[in-house]
Design a protein around this motif. Structure first.
Motif, PDB file in Angstrom:
ATOM      1  N   GLN A  54      12.595  35.000   6.862  1.00  0.00           N
ATOM      2  CA  GLN A  54      11.755  35.252   8.028  1.00  0.00           C
ATOM      3  C   GLN A  54      11.639  34.006   8.888  1.00  0.00           C
ATOM      4  O   GLN A  54      12.611  33.252   9.015  1.00  0.00           O
ATOM      5  CB  GLN A  54      10.400  35.829   7.619  1.00  0.00           C
ATOM      6  N   SER A  55      10.492  33.757   9.514  1.00  0.00           N
ATOM      7  CA  SER A  55      10.421  32.797  10.624  1.00  0.00           C
ATOM      8  C   SER A  55      10.851  31.376  10.265  1.00  0.00           C
ATOM      9  O   SER A  55      11.455  30.698  11.098  1.00  0.00           O
ATOM     10  CB  SER A  55       9.003  32.771  11.205  1.00  0.00           C
ATOM     11  N   SER A  84       9.835  37.718  15.701  1.00  0.00           N
ATOM     12  CA  SER A  84       9.139  38.936  15.290  1.00  0.00           C
ATOM     13  C   SER A  84       9.157  39.996  16.389  1.00  0.00           C
ATOM     14  O   SER A  84       8.969  41.185  16.119  1.00  0.00           O
ATOM     15  CB  SER A  84       7.695  38.622  14.896  1.00  0.00           C
ATOM     16  N   SER A 123       8.985  39.159   8.997  1.00  0.00           N
ATOM     17  CA  SER A 123       9.419  40.248   8.121  1.00  0.00           C
ATOM     18  C   SER A 123       8.820  40.120   6.724  1.00  0.00           C
ATOM     19  O   SER A 123       8.690  39.037   6.179  1.00  0.00           O
ATOM     20  CB  SER A 123      10.944  40.286   8.032  1.00  0.00           C
ATOM     21  N   TRP A 128      12.877  44.212   3.780  1.00  0.00           N
ATOM     22  CA  TRP A 128      14.177  43.783   3.279  1.00  0.00           C
ATOM     23  C   TRP A 128      14.689  44.622   2.114  1.00  0.00           C
ATOM     24  O   TRP A 128      15.875  44.537   1.773  1.00  0.00           O
ATOM     25  CB  TRP A 128      14.107  42.316   2.835  1.00  0.00           C
ATOM     26  N   GLN A 174      11.445  33.209   2.644  1.00  0.00           N
ATOM     27  CA  GLN A 174      10.665  34.371   3.066  1.00  0.00           C
ATOM     28  C   GLN A 174       9.496  34.549   2.106  1.00  0.00           C
ATOM     29  O   GLN A 174       9.589  34.178   0.943  1.00  0.00           O
ATOM     30  CB  GLN A 174      11.554  35.629   3.066  1.00  0.00           C
ATOM     31  N   THR A 177       4.599  36.541   4.988  1.00  0.00           N
ATOM     32  CA  THR A 177       3.972  37.810   5.362  1.00  0.00           C
ATOM     33  C   THR A 177       3.424  38.525   4.141  1.00  0.00           C
ATOM     34  O   THR A 177       2.303  39.054   4.162  1.00  0.00           O
ATOM     35  CB  THR A 177       4.977  38.707   6.105  1.00  0.00           C
TER      36      THR A 177
END
Length: 280
Positions: A54-55, A84, A123, A128, A174, A177
């Protein structure tokens, strides 16, 4: 000179060596064409390094504040990173791939690499998973992302200049989130295990090494942070050939969540050193 041209020249010279050697080699022999198959087999395929997450894998480093080169000889970088909002980062933005590439060039200056990144900011692991639970995606993920696993495989490069590519390493950042939701934290280990097992099967390399960059979101704002961190740590013993790299102590932005420009380089440096130790 392109790689295939170099190898064709080498092969042609090799076939002609006997013309300059012993008398036994001076007999006339029919000239033989060098096939493309021979050329490909004589060239070592580039190593394919897959980055996902993710980010903090998408990255928010600012190239204009660095002296990073625009490109690297012998390294092909394919960026499928999205914010996002499913927007591409700006041209000056970069992630940990820069530190990773620097480490690869230092250790393997003549080896060719393909570094492929597919990452989406914000995410969740539910986004995923190969087999998605639509209810959990709606509650703790992002339905608009669709199946990120399917997209990861869809854009996975299969060839470069006629040479077959298979993943040589899978690097993952990741979990922030998921760290927002206690349920996601509890389910992270089994879900992540399933993801890695499926990628090893579907990606074409059942033993592909995995490197996890362990997330560390602030626990006071992310109630499942410790659960996600523990789940990632446990993965190194749950599956073979899985390594984890601590990202503690690396400089972040004011949100104490996303790495700043020097932090992104340091994240990549740590991952790259672990990657080098696996590839050597």
């Amino acid at each position: 000179m392109k790689r295939n041209e170099r190898i064709v020249r080498i092969l042609v010279v090799g076939l002609g060596v006997c013309l300059l050697g012993t008398s036994a080699c001076k007999e006339h022999k029919p000239k033989r064409e060098v096939s493309e198959t021979e050329v490909s087999s004589a060239v070592e395929s580039p190593k394919l390094i897959v980055l996902a997450g993710q980010s903090n894998m998408v990255g928010g480093g600012n190239r204009s504040n660095t002296d990073l080169p625009e490109s690297y000889p012998n390294i092909t970088y394919i960026n499928q990173g999205f914010s996002s909002g499913l927007k591409r980062p700006g041209s000056h933005s970069f992630g940990p791939e820069q530190g990773i590439i620097q480490q690869l060039k230092k250790k393997f200056p003549k080896q060719e690499f393909v570094v492929y990144k597919y990452a989406v900011g914000g995410s969740s692991l539910y986004d995923w998973l190969p087999e998605q639970d639509s209810a959990k995606v709606a509650e703790m993920g992002h339905p608009k992302f669709g199946s990120l696993y399917d997209s990861l495989l869809k854009y996975l490069p299969k060839q470069l200049e006629g040479l077959i590519l298979q993943p040589d390493a899978f690097l993952w950042i990741q979990g922030e989130t998921d760290a927002r939701f206690p349920q996601a934290g509890e389910e992270y280990h089994e879900g992540f295990k399933n993801l890695l097992q499926r990628f090893r099967k579907d990606g074409g390399n059942p033993g592909v090494p995995v490197i996890i960059g362990q997330v560390n979101p602030p626990a006071e704002r992310y109630p499942a942070a410790l659960a996600v961190m523990e789940a990632q740590s446990k993965m190194t013993s749950a599956l073979p050939n899985v390594k984890m790299v601590s990202l503690e102590g690396i400089s972040k932005r004011e949100d104490n969540l996303h790495y700043n420009t020097p932090g992104q380089i340091e994240v990549g440096k740590r991952l790259g050193k672990m990657l080098n130790s696996i590839l050597e």
